[in-house]
Motif scaffolding. Structure first.
Motif, short mmCIF file in Angstrom:
data_model
loop_
_atom_site.label_atom_id
_atom_site.label_comp_id
_atom_site.label_asym_id
_atom_site.label_seq_id
_atom_site.Cartn_x
_atom_site.Cartn_y
_atom_site.Cartn_z
N MET A 161 0.92 -1.78 0.20
CA MET A 161 0.27 0.15 0.20
C MET A 161 1.10 1.13 0.00
N SER A 162 1.01 1.86 -0.76
CA SER A 162 1.76 3.33 -1.44
C SER A 162 0.96 4.17 -0.07
N LYS A 163 1.63 5.69 -0.45
CA LYS A 163 1.38 6.42 0.81
C LYS A 163 0.36 7.21 0.65
N GLN A 164 0.39 7.40 -0.55
CA GLN A 164 -1.32 7.82 -1.87
C GLN A 164 -2.38 6.86 -1.44
N MET A 165 -1.91 5.11 -1.72
CA MET A 165 -3.20 4.46 -2.07
C MET A 165 -3.73 4.25 -0.39
N GLY A 166 -2.49 4.74 0.83
CA GLY A 166 -2.83 4.63 2.05
C GLY A 166 -3.76 6.01 2.21
N ILE A 167 -3.84 6.72 1.70
CA ILE A 167 -4.46 8.45 1.73
C ILE A 167 -5.72 7.97 1.72
N ARG A 168 -5.93 7.66 0.22
CA ARG A 168 -7.29 7.32 0.12
C ARG A 168 -7.94 6.19 0.32
N GLU A 169 -7.43 5.21 0.79
CA GLU A 169 -8.46 4.08 1.87
C GLU A 169 -8.95 5.21 3.03
N LEU A 170 -8.37 5.96 3.91
CA LEU A 170 -8.11 6.78 4.99
C LEU A 170 -10.19 7.24 4.98
N GLY A 171 -9.13 7.94 3.95
CA GLY A 171 -10.89 8.68 3.44
C GLY A 171 -11.96 7.92 2.90
N GLU B 172 -10.58 1.36 14.78
CA GLU B 172 -9.27 2.33 15.42
C GLU B 172 -7.81 1.76 14.91
N HIS B 173 -7.42 0.37 15.75
CA HIS B 173 -6.21 -0.14 15.23
C HIS B 173 -6.06 0.37 13.38
N TYR B 174 -7.04 -0.18 13.07
CA TYR B 174 -6.87 0.12 10.99
C TYR B 174 -6.64 1.49 11.27
N LEU B 175 -7.35 2.43 11.22
CA LEU B 175 -7.50 3.50 11.27
C LEU B 175 -6.13 4.43 11.12
N ARG B 176 -5.50 3.24 12.43
CA ARG B 176 -3.83 4.63 13.15
C ARG B 176 -3.27 3.78 12.44
N ARG B 177 -3.42 2.98 11.22
CA ARG B 177 -1.94 2.06 10.58
C ARG B 177 -2.64 3.22 9.68
N LEU B 178 -3.38 2.74 8.53
CA LEU B 178 -3.86 4.46 8.04
C LEU B 178 -3.12 5.65 7.57
N ALA B 179 -3.43 6.42 9.28
CA ALA B 179 -2.94 6.95 9.27
C ALA B 179 -1.27 7.60 9.36
N SER B 180 -1.12 6.59 9.72
CA SER B 180 0.61 6.38 10.56
C SER B 180 1.33 7.47 9.52
N THR B 181 2.24 8.17 9.40
CA THR B 181 3.88 8.51 8.74
C THR B 181 4.25 7.88 8.61
N ASP B 182 4.73 7.42 9.60
CA ASP B 182 6.17 6.11 9.48
C ASP B 182 5.65 4.86 8.78
N SER B 183 6.82 5.22 7.13
CA SER B 183 6.58 4.13 6.27
C SER B 183 7.53 2.43 7.34
N THR B 184 7.66 2.13 8.38
CA THR B 184 8.11 1.96 8.71
C THR B 184 7.20 1.01 10.12
N VAL B 185 5.99 1.09 9.80
CA VAL B 185 4.71 0.35 10.21
C VAL B 185 4.63 -0.44 9.35
N ALA C 243 -5.15 -7.27 8.31
CA ALA C 243 -3.77 -7.23 7.77
C ALA C 243 -2.79 -6.09 6.70
N GLU C 244 -3.84 -5.71 5.66
CA GLU C 244 -3.19 -4.96 4.81
C GLU C 244 -2.83 -3.98 5.67
N GLY C 245 -3.68 -3.17 6.88
CA GLY C 245 -3.22 -2.25 7.24
C GLY C 245 -2.12 -2.50 8.16
#
Length: 290
Positions: free
Chosen positions: A1-11, A84-97, A187-189
């Motif tokens: 999941m790229s950063k852009q995909m993560g942002i889209r999925e968050l919304g 909530e765990h999934y939401l935190r993963r999507l919102a995380s700015t740490d690419s290593t998470v 698992a994706e998160g």
């Protein structure tokens, strides 16, 4: 999941959860014309205690939410702990998470393999993708002979959505399928860079219209567990307790176990064990010379 995909999925995830709540659910007036179901952005922002503009920018991917904002939004949306765990993963700015242990194969400790092999209850070992890594004779007799399945298809999610035997095996197939989709999203998160997981989801999306439909709900679940009623071809219906257990020190591994729910199911499992032992003994006998 790229950063852009993560942002889209968050919304998309936030919008999908917003649509599930009505003003009445949160004590707001229910009058007025509404073009879309669920809460408006402004209403959700008020409940969460953040400015409507800030919430809009978060949902549109134009602002990184703080930990406090994520918690407030999760509370306002009444998210489960898994959501909530999934939401935190999507919102995380740490690419290593969540990326450790994904690009290389996880080794299976010998003691875990022994636990699976010698357990009397049906038990099998999974990774976060739901690949079936090991199983015991009791699991083979209860569910299916996993040796007969091609390695690339030896995955619980794949079997549930594409195998007719598994479709008829689970009495509560709809609920089982729905949970599995949520587990894969969870698992994706945790593993946003797992290419094999992405490939599995792409295959399932192509192979199953039911999977595609359930994916659109954006539901999240961490593990499968509870009571399961199976319709076994030999013994008919059997109700069991099903539980998934994490492996300490190996976060990508999970034991999935079935145990008897009552005396009837205990007797049924004993019958299956005896039947399998008899079958194995018969298959091991040498063929008489003609």
């Amino acid at each position: 999941m790229s950063k852009q995909m993560g942002i889209r999925e968050l919304g998309e995830f936030l919008r999908s959860r917003r649509a599930l709540l009505t003003p009445a659910d949160v004590g707001l007036p229910t009058g007025g014309n509404r073009r879309v179901p669920g809460l408006r952005r402004e209403e959700l922002a008020i409940i969460a205690g953040i400015s409507p503009d800030h919430y809009q920018r978060i949902e549109q991917g134009r602002s990184a939410p703080s930990v406090a904002a994520i918690r407030a939004i999760a509370d306002a949306l009444r998210l489960t702990a898994d959501e909530e765990h999934y939401l935190r993963r999507l919102a995380s700015t740490d690419s290593t998470v969540g990326t450790s242990g994904v690009e290389h194969r996880v080794g299976i400790p010998d003691h875990i393999l022994k636990l699976v092999e010698y357990s009397e209850s049906p038990i099998y070992l999974l990774n976060h993708r739901r690949d079936i890594l090991a199983w015991n004779p009791a699991a083979r007799t209860l569910l299916c002979d996993f040796d007969d399945i091609e390695p690339e298809n030896r995955n619980i999610a794949w079997l549930i959505f594409t195998d007719s035997h598994f479709r008829s095996l689970y009495r509560e197939w709809d609920e089982t399928a729905r949970t599995i989709v949520g587990v894969l999203r969870y698992a994706e998160g945790d593993h946003p860079e797992d290419q094999e997981l992405k490939h599995l989801i792409a295959r399932l999306t192509t192979a199953s219209s039911v999977f595609r439909s359930l994916r659109e709900r954006r539901e999240v679940a961490q593990k499968c567990g509870g009571f399961k009623t199976l319709c076994h071809p030999l013994i008919g219906d059997i109700t069991l307790v099903h539980q998934s257990l994490s492996v300490n020190g190996n976060p990508d591994l999970e034991l999935s176990m079935y145990t008897a729910h009552d005396e009837t199911s205990k007797t049924a499992l004993q019958f299956l064990s005896a039947w399998d032992t008899t079958r194995a003994a018969a298959e091991s006998r040498p063929t008489p010379a003609v």
